[in-house]
Motif scaffolding. Sequence first.
Motif, PDB file in Angstrom:
ATOM      1  N   VAL A 184       6.823  15.579 -17.500  1.00 45.66           N
ATOM      2  CA  VAL A 184       7.552  15.302 -18.737  1.00 45.66           C
ATOM      3  C   VAL A 184       8.098  16.614 -19.280  1.00 45.66           C
ATOM      4  O   VAL A 184       7.502  17.677 -19.069  1.00 45.66           O
ATOM      5  N   TRP A 185       9.240  16.523 -19.969  1.00 42.13           N
ATOM      6  CA  TRP A 185       9.773  17.659 -20.725  1.00 42.13           C
ATOM      7  C   TRP A 185       9.790  17.270 -22.194  1.00 42.13           C
ATOM      8  O   TRP A 185      10.358  16.232 -22.574  1.00 42.13           O
ATOM      9  N   ASN A 186       9.165  18.089 -23.035  1.00 37.02           N
ATOM     10  CA  ASN A 186       9.113  17.830 -24.470  1.00 37.02           C
ATOM     11  C   ASN A 186      10.209  18.609 -25.184  1.00 37.02           C
ATOM     12  O   ASN A 186      10.418  19.803 -24.908  1.00 37.02           O
ATOM     13  N   VAL A 187      10.884  17.943 -26.109  1.00 35.99           N
ATOM     14  CA  VAL A 187      11.943  18.563 -26.895  1.00 35.99           C
ATOM     15  C   VAL A 187      11.443  18.744 -28.331  1.00 35.99           C
ATOM     16  O   VAL A 187      11.144  17.767 -29.018  1.00 35.99           O
ATOM     17  N   PHE A 188      11.322  19.995 -28.751  1.00 35.22           N
ATOM     18  CA  PHE A 188      10.954  20.342 -30.127  1.00 35.22           C
ATOM     19  C   PHE A 188      12.219  20.754 -30.875  1.00 35.22           C
ATOM     20  O   PHE A 188      13.090  21.420 -30.304  1.00 35.22           O
ATOM     21  N   ALA A 189      12.295  20.399 -32.143  1.00 38.56           N
ATOM     22  CA  ALA A 189      13.467  20.791 -32.934  1.00 38.56           C
ATOM     23  C   ALA A 189      13.074  21.003 -34.388  1.00 38.56           C
ATOM     24  O   ALA A 189      12.158  20.361 -34.912  1.00 38.56           O
ATOM     25  N   ILE A 229      11.218  18.495 -36.779  1.00 34.68           N
ATOM     26  CA  ILE A 229      11.812  17.176 -36.889  1.00 34.68           C
ATOM     27  C   ILE A 229      10.827  16.205 -36.255  1.00 34.68           C
ATOM     28  O   ILE A 229      10.527  16.300 -35.060  1.00 34.68           O
ATOM     29  N   GLN A 230      10.282  15.304 -37.050  1.00 30.71           N
ATOM     30  CA  GLN A 230       9.193  14.441 -36.613  1.00 30.71           C
ATOM     31  C   GLN A 230       9.726  13.178 -35.936  1.00 30.71           C
ATOM     32  O   GLN A 230      10.810  12.697 -36.237  1.00 30.71           O
ATOM     33  N   TYR A 287       7.667  16.311 -31.490  1.00 34.98           N
ATOM     34  CA  TYR A 287       8.427  16.457 -30.264  1.00 34.98           C
ATOM     35  C   TYR A 287       8.834  15.081 -29.772  1.00 34.98           C
ATOM     36  O   TYR A 287       8.338  14.046 -30.233  1.00 34.98           O
ATOM     37  N   ARG A 288       9.713  15.070 -28.780  1.00 35.21           N
ATOM     38  CA  ARG A 288      10.079  13.846 -28.089  1.00 35.21           C
ATOM     39  C   ARG A 288      10.013  14.135 -26.601  1.00 35.21           C
ATOM     40  O   ARG A 288      10.542  15.141 -26.139  1.00 35.21           O
ATOM     41  N   TYR A 329      13.779  23.737 -28.710  1.00 40.51           N
ATOM     42  CA  TYR A 329      13.002  24.306 -27.607  1.00 40.51           C
ATOM     43  C   TYR A 329      12.575  23.187 -26.678  1.00 40.51           C
ATOM     44  O   TYR A 329      12.097  22.138 -27.136  1.00 40.51           O
ATOM     45  N   VAL A 330      12.743  23.380 -25.378  1.00 42.44           N
ATOM     46  CA  VAL A 330      12.341  22.394 -24.369  1.00 42.44           C
ATOM     47  C   VAL A 330      11.237  23.001 -23.518  1.00 42.44           C
ATOM     48  O   VAL A 330      11.395  24.102 -22.976  1.00 42.44           O
ATOM     49  N   GLY A 331      10.106  22.291 -23.390  1.00 43.24           N
ATOM     50  CA  GLY A 331       8.976  22.778 -22.601  1.00 43.24           C
ATOM     51  C   GLY A 331       8.526  21.754 -21.584  1.00 43.24           C
ATOM     52  O   GLY A 331       8.370  20.574 -21.897  1.00 43.24           O
TER      53      GLY A 331
END
Length: 367
Positions: free
Chosen positions: A103-108, A117-118, A129-130, A153-155
């Motif tokens: 999975v890749w999580n997108v934080f903003a 951003i929830q 994250y999403r 940020y993408v992790g």
Amino acid sequence: MTLPRFVPTIPAILRPIVTVTMGLLLGACSTVDYYAHVAKGQSELVMNRRDVSEVLRDPSTDAEIRKRLELAQQARRFATDRLDLPDNRSYTSYVKLDRSYVVWNVFATPRFSIAPIQHCFPFAGCVAYRGYFSKDKAKAESLRLEAQGDDVYVGGVPAYSTLGWFADPILSSMMRWDDDELAATIFHELAHQLIYVKDDSSFNESFASFVQEEGLRQWRQSRGLPAQNDREKTMDDGFTWLVMDLRDRLKTLYASGVDEPAMAKAKQQAIDDFRVRYVQWRDLDWPGDHRYDAWVNGPINNARLLPFGIYDRWTPVFLALFRHAEGQWPAFYASVREFARQPYTQRQRSLQQWLDSTGQPSIAPSP
């Protein structure tokens, strides 16, 4: 640990794994396309998993994979027999992925805010994250958010927990970890299955991190291995404090009310000053060790700072509770559940009181 476990040569603190919960899979508040994407991703994992016993019997199984899976099964049994963690089929199956991460999580965050951003989901509550099973989809979402002016940020995530809704498999993305990291992650994710509180990531991750650390200590002891060297954790903690200090400085800046051009300039100056403080800290306390350099010299924005501190905030409290329970896991879990049943505000107050009584500082994430 602040952000466990990604690329083997990168310190634990810089490996942005965040538990992906069943809420991600039941995202009624999300778009239909997103729901379809995550449902498809999870179903593919379910369809492609094989019992570890079958993989071990398969003569074509790579010798190193066989060794890692055997170790994982020993850790899985230890988790139930010695740590009183859930006895189910999680981590008794294996999925070979066609990619580096599951999975890749997108934080903003907004450009001038450290508040995430929830994204809110049934059962799991709100998370910062999403998650996407496709790197391309994660990248597309990050570009959309950046076009809106947000920091992003993408992790990549090599493992996650569905909180017991599915029998979570061992993933090929976990195989590159060392023995301790593989066992510790199993302990961490099973702890999430045991106790999880909606809308309180710091509580959940601090609890699971304590179970992970104490479980690993007992696991190594049971195998006749020496105690772990605390050097890496000490470095992780020190670096986390530097990052948290930057986040606090940015929070103060964003609340100052200066105009946007001045704020943008001051934001960049704060990040530049952080890099200078990092070099001073590294050269004074850890000369010759450059493990964090790549992270520090890479792009830094609000979103990249989000995950820091989540895993550490209340760990001294859980250590104190464990000692109060005289090292008995059932009694310890019972006391943790008492905290979990409290309303959020009361729980934060109770945890802070316990933390104050320990005399340990809090690595508290700024909201």
